[in-house]
Design a protein around this motif. Structure first.
Motif, PDB file in Angstrom:
ATOM      1  N   VAL A   1       0.798  -1.386   0.006  1.00 35.68           N
ATOM      2  CA  VAL A   1       0.141  -0.089   0.139  1.00 35.68           C
ATOM      3  C   VAL A   1       0.870   1.233  -0.233  1.00 35.68           C
ATOM      4  N   ALA A   2       1.863   1.437   0.726  1.00 34.61           N
ATOM      5  CA  ALA A   2       2.786   2.487   0.872  1.00 34.61           C
ATOM      6  C   ALA A   2       3.475   2.647  -0.383  1.00 34.61           C
ATOM      7  N   ALA A   3       3.780   1.654  -1.287  1.00 32.79           N
ATOM      8  CA  ALA A   3       4.601   1.774  -2.268  1.00 32.79           C
ATOM      9  C   ALA A   3       3.549   2.264  -3.343  1.00 32.79           C
ATOM     10  N   ALA A   4       2.391   2.088  -3.525  1.00 29.95           N
ATOM     11  CA  ALA A   4       1.454   2.337  -4.400  1.00 29.95           C
ATOM     12  C   ALA A   4       1.231   3.677  -4.237  1.00 29.95           C
ATOM     13  N   LEU A   5       0.921   4.199  -3.070  1.00 32.25           N
ATOM     14  CA  LEU A   5       0.914   5.648  -2.659  1.00 32.25           C
ATOM     15  C   LEU A   5       1.789   6.305  -3.177  1.00 32.25           C
ATOM     16  N   ALA A   6       3.156   6.047  -2.693  1.00 31.57           N
ATOM     17  CA  ALA A   6       4.352   6.673  -3.127  1.00 31.57           C
ATOM     18  C   ALA A   6       4.578   6.887  -4.490  1.00 31.57           C
ATOM     19  N   GLN A   7       4.492   5.681  -5.275  1.00 28.78           N
ATOM     20  CA  GLN A   7       4.958   5.904  -6.697  1.00 28.78           C
ATOM     21  C   GLN A   7       3.934   6.846  -7.409  1.00 28.78           C
ATOM     22  N   ASN A   8       2.907   7.053  -6.921  1.00 29.51           N
ATOM     23  CA  ASN A   8       1.767   7.645  -7.672  1.00 29.51           C
ATOM     24  C   ASN A   8       1.625   8.969  -7.024  1.00 29.51           C
ATOM     25  N   GLN A   9       2.546   9.352  -6.026  1.00 29.59           N
ATOM     26  CA  GLN A   9       2.143  10.789  -5.356  1.00 29.59           C
ATOM     27  C   GLN A   9       0.951  11.122  -4.882  1.00 29.59           C
ATOM     28  N   LEU A  10       0.401   9.953  -4.252  1.00 33.56           N
ATOM     29  CA  LEU A  10      -0.825  10.347  -3.520  1.00 33.56           C
ATOM     30  C   LEU A  10      -0.817  10.388  -2.104  1.00 33.56           C
ATOM     31  N   PRO A  11      -1.714  11.079  -1.320  1.00 34.68           N
ATOM     32  CA  PRO A  11      -1.639  11.184   0.003  1.00 34.68           C
ATOM     33  C   PRO A  11      -2.279  10.037   0.713  1.00 34.68           C
ATOM     34  N   PRO A  12      -2.266   9.259   1.685  1.00 32.36           N
ATOM     35  CA  PRO A  12      -2.830   8.069   2.237  1.00 32.36           C
ATOM     36  C   PRO A  12      -4.216   8.287   2.270  1.00 32.36           C
ATOM     37  N   SER A  13      -4.670   9.626   2.633  1.00 31.16           N
ATOM     38  CA  SER A  13      -6.455   9.715   2.623  1.00 31.16           C
ATOM     39  C   SER A  13      -6.957   9.619   1.349  1.00 31.16           C
ATOM     40  N   ALA A  14      -6.246   9.537   0.378  1.00 35.15           N
ATOM     41  CA  ALA A  14      -7.107   9.223  -0.935  1.00 35.15           C
ATOM     42  C   ALA A  14      -7.224   7.934  -1.133  1.00 35.15           C
ATOM     43  N   LEU A  15      -7.046   6.987  -0.328  1.00 37.75           N
ATOM     44  CA  LEU A  15      -7.178   5.504  -0.546  1.00 37.75           C
ATOM     45  C   LEU A  15      -8.237   5.123   0.708  1.00 37.75           C
ATOM     46  N   TRP A  16      -9.309   4.365   0.334  1.00 41.26           N
ATOM     47  CA  TRP A  16     -10.212   3.755   1.357  1.00 41.26           C
ATOM     48  C   TRP A  16      -9.934   2.201   1.083  1.00 41.26           C
ATOM     49  N   LEU A  17      -9.594   1.335   2.129  1.00 39.85           N
ATOM     50  CA  LEU A  17      -9.662   0.014   1.964  1.00 39.85           C
ATOM     51  C   LEU A  17     -10.807  -0.683   2.500  1.00 39.85           C
ATOM     52  N   GLU A  18     -11.404  -1.456   1.912  1.00 38.38           N
ATOM     53  CA  GLU A  18     -12.858  -2.062   2.361  1.00 38.38           C
ATOM     54  C   GLU A  18     -12.521  -3.357   2.727  1.00 38.38           C
ATOM     55  N   LEU A  19     -13.177  -3.929   3.855  1.00 41.90           N
ATOM     56  CA  LEU A  19     -13.020  -5.457   4.267  1.00 41.90           C
ATOM     57  C   LEU A  19     -14.354  -5.786   4.827  1.00 41.90           C
ATOM     58  N   THR A  20     -14.516  -7.169   5.072  1.00 39.43           N
ATOM     59  CA  THR A  20     -15.775  -7.733   5.667  1.00 39.43           C
ATOM     60  C   THR A  20     -15.367  -8.047   6.879  1.00 39.43           C
ATOM     61  N   GLU A  21     -16.431  -8.577   7.807  1.00 37.92           N
ATOM     62  CA  GLU A  21     -16.181  -9.231   9.009  1.00 37.92           C
ATOM     63  C   GLU A  21     -15.351 -10.312   8.950  1.00 37.92           C
ATOM     64  N   THR A  22     -15.897 -11.213   7.819  1.00 38.30           N
ATOM     65  CA  THR A  22     -15.356 -12.372   7.662  1.00 38.30           C
ATOM     66  C   THR A  22     -13.900 -12.335   7.592  1.00 38.30           C
ATOM     67  N   ALA A  23     -13.413 -11.430   7.101  1.00 35.36           N
ATOM     68  CA  ALA A  23     -11.991 -11.168   6.680  1.00 35.36           C
ATOM     69  C   ALA A  23     -11.189 -11.089   7.919  1.00 35.36           C
ATOM     70  N   LEU A  24     -11.867 -10.286   8.922  1.00 33.66           N
ATOM     71  CA  LEU A  24     -11.392 -10.130  10.296  1.00 33.66           C
ATOM     72  C   LEU A  24     -11.007 -11.355  11.247  1.00 33.66           C
ATOM     73  N   ILE A  25     -12.227 -12.396  10.926  1.00 36.00           N
ATOM     74  CA  ILE A  25     -12.085 -13.399  11.766  1.00 36.00           C
ATOM     75  C   ILE A  25     -11.102 -14.571  11.491  1.00 36.00           C
ATOM     76  N   ASP A  26     -10.659 -14.505  10.367  1.00 37.88           N
ATOM     77  CA  ASP A  26      -9.700 -15.378  10.135  1.00 37.88           C
ATOM     78  C   ASP A  26      -8.407 -15.501  10.864  1.00 37.88           C
ATOM     79  N   ASP A  27      -7.838 -14.321  11.188  1.00 37.91           N
ATOM     80  CA  ASP A  27      -6.771 -14.318  11.760  1.00 37.91           C
ATOM     81  C   ASP A  27      -6.548 -12.924  12.623  1.00 37.91           C
ATOM     82  N   HIS A  28      -7.367 -12.707  13.475  1.00 36.82           N
ATOM     83  CA  HIS A  28      -7.673 -11.337  14.054  1.00 36.82           C
ATOM     84  C   HIS A  28      -6.381 -10.575  14.484  1.00 36.82           C
ATOM     85  N   ASP A  29      -5.300 -11.424  14.974  1.00 36.12           N
ATOM     86  CA  ASP A  29      -4.283 -10.646  15.719  1.00 36.12           C
ATOM     87  C   ASP A  29      -3.348 -10.218  14.523  1.00 36.12           C
ATOM     88  N   VAL A  30      -3.148 -10.979  13.454  1.00 29.86           N
ATOM     89  CA  VAL A  30      -2.436 -10.059  12.442  1.00 29.86           C
ATOM     90  C   VAL A  30      -3.137  -9.318  11.639  1.00 29.86           C
TER      91      VAL A  30
END
Length: 577
Positions: free
Chosen positions: A424-453
């Motif tokens: 993520v950091a590399a994609a933002l840096a290479q395209n000279q975008l601020p981090p606030s330009a990116l939203w990342l969407e995830l589902t609750e199922t994705a959180l359950i698989d390995d919540h610590d990591v």
């Protein structure tokens, strides 16, 4: 005795050195005594010195701390069976030959010689037999440990393959049914109560499974929380057995620390006379595929592998193979759907939706995403999606004065990959975008698989300034706890709640209450809401009345292969405030 001491595995132990010295001194004293007796000379002085030293060494050996370790400490020194056999054999021959050099003094002497010789030989034979039995026992124990699970005592995968080869799996006379099963949500129990409770649950599940199967089949632990049952019962009897297993597992498990209710999912595959070449790998693969199909129907169910599932498995194999080349062949595309301000209807963000142009058709994620997520292919596809979305957004910013954000969906696999933050950091840096330009969407199922990591990764992304969105909110069972545990900025209300808002039904009133509750709770927690699936003007008005800040749906635009001209100049830094 000297021979056995010399070849013991514990040589080097000071107690054994003392025992060996004592034995040699005892032999010397006997030789001195016999020599003095034959020559009728000597006063016994040297005999007594040797004997006294011998018993002194025996006593010292008994008192030495190393004596406590004899027989209990294994040495890494290699065994030397051939030299030991030669020395013991020579000792026996000498013991037999020495009395023969002088005739006996009488009958009593002859009897004593015979008894001692027989005792010596019998002792050697007894020790040899005991050694053979010990070796055989160790070999049997090693074979058992190699073919049986240490935790449950069930036969393992190795034994399963060996036994099925012996029985001639798939022979026309004895068709085989294989039930492949795992415990639903076992990982959740393991993570919540610890591995010791998880092991206890595995043992209890194995015992319950054996009680149900009984003499109708064999139970094997395939690995982890997976079990395999093999039986030669016919189709109807196999289905009845699966139903009995499901009924048994619907009852709670009374463990030492906790009471757990845990269902299981079962996949069934069968060999038949027209499938004589079917092997165990085929049956396990088919049963595994059927089990996942059973899970898709809901926990605590079974499914039989049939022609339809076989066709689906072949399609999955073909899709998996094609996906590996799709990135290199540039077959993936991103289509963008606007997320608008619910009041002004100006575009604030575009959600990037993945498409696959395959064999002349534009495929949606429903066709391939499940296959991609079942392997590491999704990690490469996800990295491509983030890079491409950032690159196209940067180009859009250069062409217009508008500054919308772009939203990209994540998979559970990406939230287990600790290098994802660097992607993520590399994609933002290479395209000279601020981090606030990116939203990342995830589902609750994705959180359950390995919540610590997942928690570690999301915290790092949030600290960078990336906006974290919880997608399909309201349909997960742990929604409220996730809002507190994870650095969530935006909540997307699932479209199933929005779908009935514009209708005149009793469900409309209930869904309106739910959406109002979600909005009020999110507002109290400082979170922003997005209403998904807005398709009518009535729904749009009700979403506005409820107070959702953002809305998304066909009413505002269909997914397009490029950014549609935005109508808002609202700075994205304010989106989460």
């Amino acid at each position: 005795m000297i021979a056995h001491v010399a070849f013991t595995a514990a040589r080097g132990n000071r107690a054994f050195v003392l025992i060996g010295s004592a034995t040699i001194l005892l032999l010397a004293s006997d030789v001195i005594y016999a020599s003095d007796a034959i020559r009728a000379s000597g006063d016994g002085r040297y005999f007594m010195v040797a004997a006294t030293l011998s018993y002194g060494c025996f006593g010292a050996a008994a008192l030495n701390p190393g004596m406590a370790k004899i027989g209990s400490v294994e040495s890494s020194a290699p065994d030397r069976p051939h030299p030991r056999f030669v020395v013991v054999a020579v000792a026996c021959v000498l013991a037999s030959a020495i009395p023969a050099t002088r005739p006996p003094f009488g009958v009593a002497d002859q009897v004593v010689r015979a008894v001692i010789l027989v005792t010596l030989i019998a002792g050697v034979l007894w020790r040899s037999e005991r050694a053979v039995r010990t070796i055989a026992h160790k070999e049997s124990d090693a074979r058992h440990r190699a073919t049986h699970d240490e935790l449950t005592g069930l036969s393992n995968r190795a034994w399963l393959y060996a036994s099925q080869r012996r029985r001639g799996l798939g022979a026309p006379a004895r068709p085989t049914s294989l039930l492949f099963m795992d415990l639903d949500n076992f990982k959740l129990v393991n993570d919540s109560y610890g591995h010791r409770t998880g092991d206890e649950l595995i043992v209890a599940a194995a015992e319950r499974l054996e009680d149900v199967v009984g003499d109708t089949g064999n139970v094997h632990r395939h690995g982890g929380d997976e079990f395999v049952v093999t039986t030669h019962a016919d189709r109807l009897a196999t289905i009845a057995l699966a139903e009995q297993i499901l009924a048994a597992f619907s009852k709670p498990f009374e463990l030492s620390q906790v009471r757990v209710t845990l269902s299981t999912s079962i996949g069934i595959s069968q060999s038949s006379p027209d499938r004589e070449t079917a092997d165990l790998d085929d049956l396990i693969r088919e049963a595994d595929s059927a089990m996942y199909h059973a899970k898709s129907k809901g926990a605590g169910s079974y499914a039989i592998f049939d022609d339809q599932l076989r066709e689906r498995a072949m399609q999955k194999l073909q899709v998996t193979s094609a996906l590996r080349d799709a990135l290199n062949n540039r077959e993936f595309e991103l289509h963008y759907q606007p997320i608008v301000d619910a009041t002004t209807e100006r575009t604030a963000t575009y959600e990037a939706l993945l498409r696959w142009r395959h064999k002349g058709m534009l495929r949606t994620p429903g066709y391939f995403i499940e296959v991609a997520e079942s392997s590491d292919i999704i990690i490469d596809i996800g990295a491509w999606a983030i890079n491409s979305a950032c690159q196209q957004l940067a180009q859009f910013w250069q062409e217009t004065a508008d500054r919308p954000a772009v939203s990209v969906n994540l998979s559970a696999r990406q939230l287990r990959d600790e290098s994802f933050v660097d992607v993520v950091a590399a994609a933002l840096a290479q395209n000279q975008l601020p981090p606030s330009a990116l939203w990342l969407e995830l589902t609750e199922t994705a959180l359950i698989d390995d919540h610590d990591v997942a928690l570690t990764i999301l915290n790092r992304l949030s600290s960078m300034g990336v906006t974290i969105c919880l997608d399909d909110f309201g349909i997960g069972y742990s929604a409220l706890s996730n809002l507190n545990k994870y650095p969530i900025d935006i909540v997307k209300i699932d479209k199933s709640f929005i779908a009935t808002l514009g209708s005149d039904s009793a469900q409309n009133a209930k869904d309106r209450v739910l959406v109002n509750s979600i909005e009020a709770m999110s507002n109290a927690l400082g979170l922003v809401t997005v209403a998904e699936g807005v398709e009518s003007t009535d729904q749009r008005q009700q979403v506005r009345n409820i107070g959702c800040r953002y809305a998304q749906g066909w009413l505002y635009g269909l997914p397009q292969p490029r950014f549609a001209p935005a109508t808002t100049t609202e700075p994205i830094d304010d989106l989460t405030h």
